[in-house]
Design a protein around this motif. Sequence first.
Motif, PDB file in Angstrom:
ATOM      1  N   ALA A  10       0.845  -1.207   0.000  1.00  0.00           N
ATOM      2  CA  ALA A  10       0.000   0.000   0.000  1.00  0.00           C
ATOM      3  C   ALA A  10       0.876   1.251   0.000  1.00  0.00           C
ATOM      4  CB  ALA A  10      -0.932   0.003   1.207  1.00  0.00           C
ATOM      5  N   LYS A  11       1.912   1.245   0.812  1.00  0.00           N
ATOM      6  CA  LYS A  11       2.840   2.384   0.875  1.00  0.00           C
ATOM      7  C   LYS A  11       3.518   2.585  -0.487  1.00  0.00           C
ATOM      8  CE  LYS A  11       5.586   5.269   3.317  1.00  0.00           C
ATOM      9  NZ  LYS A  11       5.150   6.354   4.154  1.00  0.00           N
ATOM     10  N   GLU A  12       3.968   1.496  -1.077  1.00  0.00           N
ATOM     11  CA  GLU A  12       4.664   1.541  -2.368  1.00  0.00           C
ATOM     12  C   GLU A  12       3.823   2.195  -3.455  1.00  0.00           C
ATOM     13  OE1 GLU A  12       5.595  -1.550  -5.968  1.00  0.00           O
ATOM     14  OE2 GLU A  12       5.862  -2.338  -3.938  1.00  0.00           O
ATOM     15  N   ILE A  13       2.544   1.831  -3.533  1.00  0.00           N
ATOM     16  CA  ILE A  13       1.717   2.327  -4.643  1.00  0.00           C
ATOM     17  C   ILE A  13       0.841   3.516  -4.245  1.00  0.00           C
ATOM     18  CG2 ILE A  13       1.738   0.066  -5.768  1.00  0.00           C
ATOM     19  CD1 ILE A  13      -1.237  -0.238  -4.927  1.00  0.00           C
ATOM     20  N   GLY A  14       0.943   3.946  -2.994  1.00  0.00           N
ATOM     21  CA  GLY A  14       0.140   5.088  -2.546  1.00  0.00           C
ATOM     22  C   GLY A  14      -1.320   4.756  -2.325  1.00  0.00           C
ATOM     23  N   ALA A  15      -1.595   3.511  -1.953  1.00  0.00           N
ATOM     24  CA  ALA A  15      -2.976   3.068  -1.736  1.00  0.00           C
ATOM     25  C   ALA A  15      -3.419   3.374  -0.308  1.00  0.00           C
ATOM     26  CB  ALA A  15      -3.098   1.569  -1.989  1.00  0.00           C
ATOM     27  N   LEU A  16      -4.714   3.444  -0.126  1.00  0.00           N
ATOM     28  CA  LEU A  16      -5.316   3.518   1.196  1.00  0.00           C
ATOM     29  C   LEU A  16      -5.593   2.092   1.648  1.00  0.00           C
ATOM     30  CD1 LEU A  16      -7.932   6.315   0.445  1.00  0.00           C
ATOM     31  CD2 LEU A  16      -5.607   6.586   1.328  1.00  0.00           C
ATOM     32  N   LEU A  17      -5.743   1.903   2.942  1.00  0.00           N
ATOM     33  CA  LEU A  17      -6.064   0.586   3.481  1.00  0.00           C
ATOM     34  C   LEU A  17      -7.360   0.635   4.259  1.00  0.00           C
ATOM     35  CD1 LEU A  17      -2.639  -0.640   4.927  1.00  0.00           C
ATOM     36  CD2 LEU A  17      -3.920  -1.701   3.080  1.00  0.00           C
ATOM     37  N   CYS A  18      -8.075  -0.474   4.248  1.00  0.00           N
ATOM     38  CA  CYS A  18      -9.198  -0.627   5.168  1.00  0.00           C
ATOM     39  C   CYS A  18      -9.125  -2.023   5.765  1.00  0.00           C
ATOM     40  CB  CYS A  18     -10.543  -0.338   4.509  1.00  0.00           C
ATOM     41  SG  CYS A  18     -10.998  -1.379   3.150  1.00  0.00           S
ATOM     42  N   LEU A  19      -9.656  -2.140   6.952  1.00  0.00           N
ATOM     43  CA  LEU A  19      -9.565  -3.369   7.732  1.00  0.00           C
ATOM     44  C   LEU A  19     -10.949  -3.795   8.160  1.00  0.00           C
ATOM     45  CD1 LEU A  19      -7.985  -5.494   9.433  1.00  0.00           C
ATOM     46  CD2 LEU A  19      -7.767  -3.744  11.196  1.00  0.00           C
ATOM     47  N   SER A  20     -11.244  -5.057   7.916  1.00  0.00           N
ATOM     48  CA  SER A  20     -12.526  -5.621   8.294  1.00  0.00           C
ATOM     49  C   SER A  20     -12.278  -6.963   8.969  1.00  0.00           C
ATOM     50  CB  SER A  20     -13.397  -5.794   7.038  1.00  0.00           C
ATOM     51  OG  SER A  20     -14.677  -6.245   7.384  1.00  0.00           O
ATOM     52  N   CYS A  21     -13.322  -7.568   9.447  1.00  0.00           N
ATOM     53  CA  CYS A  21     -13.207  -8.838  10.152  1.00  0.00           C
ATOM     54  C   CYS A  21     -14.241  -9.811   9.607  1.00  0.00           C
ATOM     55  CB  CYS A  21     -13.427  -8.607  11.646  1.00  0.00           C
ATOM     56  SG  CYS A  21     -13.207 -10.082  12.630  1.00  0.00           S
ATOM     57  N   ASN A  22     -13.828 -11.057   9.451  1.00  0.00           N
ATOM     58  CA  ASN A  22     -14.744 -12.077   8.967  1.00  0.00           C
ATOM     59  C   ASN A  22     -14.826 -13.201   9.991  1.00  0.00           C
ATOM     60  OD1 ASN A  22     -16.401 -13.668   7.460  1.00  0.00           O
ATOM     61  ND2 ASN A  22     -14.857 -14.325   6.022  1.00  0.00           N
ATOM     62  N   THR A  23     -15.513 -12.930  11.085  1.00  0.00           N
ATOM     63  CA  THR A  23     -15.749 -13.983  12.076  1.00  0.00           C
ATOM     64  C   THR A  23     -17.158 -14.549  11.898  1.00  0.00           C
ATOM     65  OG1 THR A  23     -16.359 -12.290  13.681  1.00  0.00           O
ATOM     66  CG2 THR A  23     -14.112 -13.161  13.810  1.00  0.00           C
ATOM     67  N   TYR A  24     -17.734 -14.281  10.742  1.00  0.00           N
ATOM     68  CA  TYR A  24     -19.053 -14.758  10.343  1.00  0.00           C
ATOM     69  C   TYR A  24     -20.204 -14.008  11.010  1.00  0.00           C
ATOM     70  CZ  TYR A  24     -16.059 -18.173   8.270  1.00  0.00           C
ATOM     71  OH  TYR A  24     -15.051 -18.752   7.566  1.00  0.00           O
ATOM     72  N   LEU A  79      -3.918 -10.581  18.079  1.00  0.00           N
ATOM     73  CA  LEU A  79      -2.570 -10.022  18.144  1.00  0.00           C
ATOM     74  C   LEU A  79      -2.053  -9.630  16.764  1.00  0.00           C
ATOM     75  CD1 LEU A  79      -1.008 -12.387  20.843  1.00  0.00           C
ATOM     76  CD2 LEU A  79      -1.776 -10.003  21.140  1.00  0.00           C
ATOM     77  N   LEU A  80      -2.362 -10.427  15.756  1.00  0.00           N
ATOM     78  CA  LEU A  80      -1.965 -10.079  14.384  1.00  0.00           C
ATOM     79  C   LEU A  80      -2.694  -8.825  13.904  1.00  0.00           C
ATOM     80  CD1 LEU A  80      -1.771 -13.608  12.744  1.00  0.00           C
ATOM     81  CD2 LEU A  80       0.144 -12.039  13.159  1.00  0.00           C
ATOM     82  N   THR A  81      -3.961  -8.705  14.256  1.00  0.00           N
ATOM     83  CA  THR A  81      -4.734  -7.521  13.888  1.00  0.00           C
ATOM     84  C   THR A  81      -4.162  -6.276  14.548  1.00  0.00           C
ATOM     85  OG1 THR A  81      -6.721  -8.870  13.619  1.00  0.00           O
ATOM     86  CG2 THR A  81      -7.043  -6.494  13.887  1.00  0.00           C
ATOM     87  N   ARG A  82      -3.862  -6.393  15.831  1.00  0.00           N
ATOM     88  CA  ARG A  82      -3.269  -5.257  16.549  1.00  0.00           C
ATOM     89  C   ARG A  82      -1.939  -4.858  15.924  1.00  0.00           C
ATOM     90  NH1 ARG A  82      -1.527  -6.367  22.483  1.00  0.00           N
ATOM     91  NH2 ARG A  82       0.237  -7.213  21.354  1.00  0.00           N
TER      92      ARG A  82
END
Length: 131
Positions: free
Chosen positions: A68-82, A94-97
């Motif tokens: 994302a940094k390389e190409i100047g992209a934005l990021l978004c974060l979601s969760c799929n715990t169903y 811990l990985l999410t944090r």
Amino acid sequence: KEGKAEMLVTLDTTVPELYHKCKGINALPKVMENLRQYAKNGRVILKWIVLDGIYHDFSEIKGIVDFAKEIGALLCLSCNTYTVEERLSEEAFLLTRRFIQYTQEKQVFLTVYWDHFHKEDSKRLREELGI
């Protein structure tokens, strides 16, 4: 940017073997090259969805932030715990944090869909990150 198109793409990892495991095809190099090209003229938003039980090491997701940094992209974060009633495993938490911390270190803009997480996971992440 005004007058430019926007593309939202879920990127599970930048590790070829794990990408193949998640998507069932060996297309990561082509996907990344297409995103590089698109980012030259449009806005790219990369979405990482926390998939509990898939990721076991930060190196499997770190590259998403770097890319994302390389190409100047934005990021978004979601969760799929169903369902938002399901809690993340401690490993996934811990990985999410760490993912969120790394976006801050790299100064990559991140939108977190807090309402996609169980309320206790969302609360704990915010408390531990001081946000």
